[in-house]
Write a protein that holds these residues in place. Structure first.
Motif, PDB file in Angstrom:
ATOM      1  N   ILE A  46       0.846  -1.188   0.000  1.00 54.70           N
ATOM      2  CA  ILE A  46       0.000   0.000   0.000  1.00 54.70           C
ATOM      3  C   ILE A  46       0.881   1.237   0.000  1.00 54.70           C
ATOM      4  O   ILE A  46       2.045   1.177   0.386  1.00 54.70           O
ATOM      5  N   GLU A  47       0.287   2.323  -0.424  1.00 57.89           N
ATOM      6  CA  GLU A  47       0.975   3.611  -0.406  1.00 57.89           C
ATOM      7  C   GLU A  47       0.298   4.498   0.622  1.00 57.89           C
ATOM      8  O   GLU A  47      -0.923   4.623   0.631  1.00 57.89           O
ATOM      9  N   LEU A  48       1.087   5.103   1.505  1.00 57.69           N
ATOM     10  CA  LEU A  48       0.566   6.035   2.492  1.00 57.69           C
ATOM     11  C   LEU A  48       0.747   7.449   1.965  1.00 57.69           C
ATOM     12  O   LEU A  48       1.844   7.822   1.530  1.00 57.69           O
ATOM     13  N   ARG A  49      -0.346   8.233   2.005  1.00 56.30           N
ATOM     14  CA  ARG A  49      -0.305   9.611   1.528  1.00 56.30           C
ATOM     15  C   ARG A  49      -0.773  10.525   2.659  1.00 56.30           C
ATOM     16  O   ARG A  49      -1.779  10.244   3.311  1.00 56.30           O
ATOM     17  N   THR A  50      -0.045  11.608   2.857  1.00 54.59           N
ATOM     18  CA  THR A  50      -0.336  12.562   3.927  1.00 54.59           C
ATOM     19  C   THR A  50      -0.945  13.827   3.329  1.00 54.59           C
ATOM     20  O   THR A  50      -0.472  14.325   2.300  1.00 54.59           O
ATOM     21  N   PHE A  51      -1.965  14.344   4.026  1.00 50.43           N
ATOM     22  CA  PHE A  51      -2.685  15.527   3.571  1.00 50.43           C
ATOM     23  C   PHE A  51      -2.902  16.485   4.735  1.00 50.43           C
ATOM     24  O   PHE A  51      -3.116  16.054   5.865  1.00 50.43           O
ATOM     25  N   THR A  52      -2.878  17.777   4.443  1.00 48.16           N
ATOM     26  CA  THR A  52      -3.211  18.786   5.445  1.00 48.16           C
ATOM     27  C   THR A  52      -4.447  19.585   5.033  1.00 48.16           C
ATOM     28  O   THR A  52      -4.860  20.480   5.764  1.00 48.16           O
ATOM     29  N   GLN A  53      -5.014  19.260   3.898  1.00 45.82           N
ATOM     30  CA  GLN A  53      -6.245  19.881   3.417  1.00 45.82           C
ATOM     31  C   GLN A  53      -7.282  18.784   3.184  1.00 45.82           C
ATOM     32  O   GLN A  53      -6.952  17.721   2.646  1.00 45.82           O
ATOM     33  N   LEU A  54      -8.513  19.052   3.537  1.00 45.44           N
ATOM     34  CA  LEU A  54      -9.571  18.052   3.426  1.00 45.44           C
ATOM     35  C   LEU A  54     -10.108  17.888   2.009  1.00 45.44           C
ATOM     36  O   LEU A  54     -10.422  16.764   1.589  1.00 45.44           O
ATOM     37  N   ASP A  55     -10.229  18.958   1.259  1.00 46.32           N
ATOM     38  CA  ASP A  55     -10.917  18.907  -0.035  1.00 46.32           C
ATOM     39  C   ASP A  55     -10.496  17.747  -0.934  1.00 46.32           C
ATOM     40  O   ASP A  55     -11.360  17.055  -1.473  1.00 46.32           O
ATOM     41  N   PRO A  56      -9.207  17.493  -1.142  1.00 48.31           N
ATOM     42  CA  PRO A  56      -8.839  16.429  -2.091  1.00 48.31           C
ATOM     43  C   PRO A  56      -9.196  15.012  -1.623  1.00 48.31           C
ATOM     44  O   PRO A  56      -9.207  14.100  -2.434  1.00 48.31           O
ATOM     45  N   ILE A  57      -9.486  14.836  -0.339  1.00 47.80           N
ATOM     46  CA  ILE A  57      -9.667  13.477   0.195  1.00 47.80           C
ATOM     47  C   ILE A  57     -11.009  13.248   0.882  1.00 47.80           C
ATOM     48  O   ILE A  57     -11.279  12.144   1.351  1.00 47.80           O
ATOM     49  N   ARG A  58     -11.847  14.261   0.930  1.00 48.54           N
ATOM     50  CA  ARG A  58     -13.101  14.134   1.687  1.00 48.54           C
ATOM     51  C   ARG A  58     -13.926  12.933   1.218  1.00 48.54           C
ATOM     52  O   ARG A  58     -14.420  12.145   2.011  1.00 48.54           O
ATOM     53  N   GLY A  59     -14.076  12.773  -0.089  1.00 50.13           N
ATOM     54  CA  GLY A  59     -14.850  11.651  -0.626  1.00 50.13           C
ATOM     55  C   GLY A  59     -14.252  10.307  -0.255  1.00 50.13           C
ATOM     56  O   GLY A  59     -14.978   9.374   0.123  1.00 50.13           O
ATOM     57  N   ASP A  60     -12.929  10.186  -0.345  1.00 44.25           N
ATOM     58  CA  ASP A  60     -12.271   8.935   0.030  1.00 44.25           C
ATOM     59  C   ASP A  60     -12.477   8.625   1.518  1.00 44.25           C
ATOM     60  O   ASP A  60     -12.743   7.479   1.889  1.00 44.25           O
ATOM     61  N   LEU A  61     -12.359   9.642   2.368  1.00 40.58           N
ATOM     62  CA  LEU A  61     -12.573   9.434   3.796  1.00 40.58           C
ATOM     63  C   LEU A  61     -13.996   8.959   4.081  1.00 40.58           C
ATOM     64  O   LEU A  61     -14.205   8.022   4.865  1.00 40.58           O
TER      65      LEU A  61
END
Length: 179
Positions: free
Chosen positions: A7-22
């Motif tokens: 798996i690949e771990l990706r770190t984010f500090t903004q919600l917009d790009p990942i909200r749907g995935d979460l």
């Protein structure tokens, strides 16, 4: 434990790009509890939006290719934060005197459980933090006994209880040193 998947771990500090995935991963992770008001996807979305606007928000998502399989997110809390105010008994000053990380959510899709993915996500979330402590809450009544034991094996200890909202269950507050 089975071997760790690629798996690949990706770190984010903004919600917009990942909200749907979460939201997608959350819905599968919490599927047995979604009928309870506090666990509804809409309630989670509201908490997620609020948490992502708080200081120090960071999320780590695990991906198998383009498919999100797990996540964790948290933010910085300080003395006087509502997180600490709702903890009973009041936490010892050693935990609240300096900022800490509140791990607000962690979850892994069922097919990736038991592979070490949750621990990898957890550790990646904390790797770049400069706070001394990390704290989280566990719902003992909703299968949390197994999760509680897992967190204890990761070095967490219980320090009290909390009920963050009227719709929320009573939660065990746990803490550990980051380093």
């Amino acid at each position: 434990m089975t071997s760790a998947p690629a798996i690949e771990l990706r770190t984010f500090t903004q919600l917009d790009p990942i909200r749907g995935d979460l939201l997608d991963v959350y819905a599968e992770v919490r599927a047995p509890l979604l009928h309870l008001p506090n666990y509804a996807v809409t309630a989670f979305g509201e908490r997620l939006d609020r948490h992502s606007a708080e200081p120090g928000f960071t999320a780590v998502l695990a991906y198998d290719g383009d498919h999100p399989v797990g996540y964790a997110y948290g933010n910085r809390i300080e003395d006087g934060d509502r997180y600490w105010q709702r903890t009973k008994p009041a936490p010892d000053e050693q935990y609240t005197a300096r900022p800490a990380v509140a791990l607000k959510e962690i979850g892994v899709r069922p097919a990736w459980r038991g592979t070490g993915t949750a621990r990898r996500i957890h550790d990646a979330l904390l790797a770049s933090r400069d706070e001394q402590y990390v704290t989280l809450m566990v719902n003992e009544a909703a299968g949390g006994g197994k999760v509680h034991a897992l967190y204890r094996s990761w070095g967490y200890e219980g320090i009290g209880y909390s009920q963050p909202s009227a719709a929320s269950p009573h939660l065990t507050v746990m803490i550990r040193s980051i380093r």
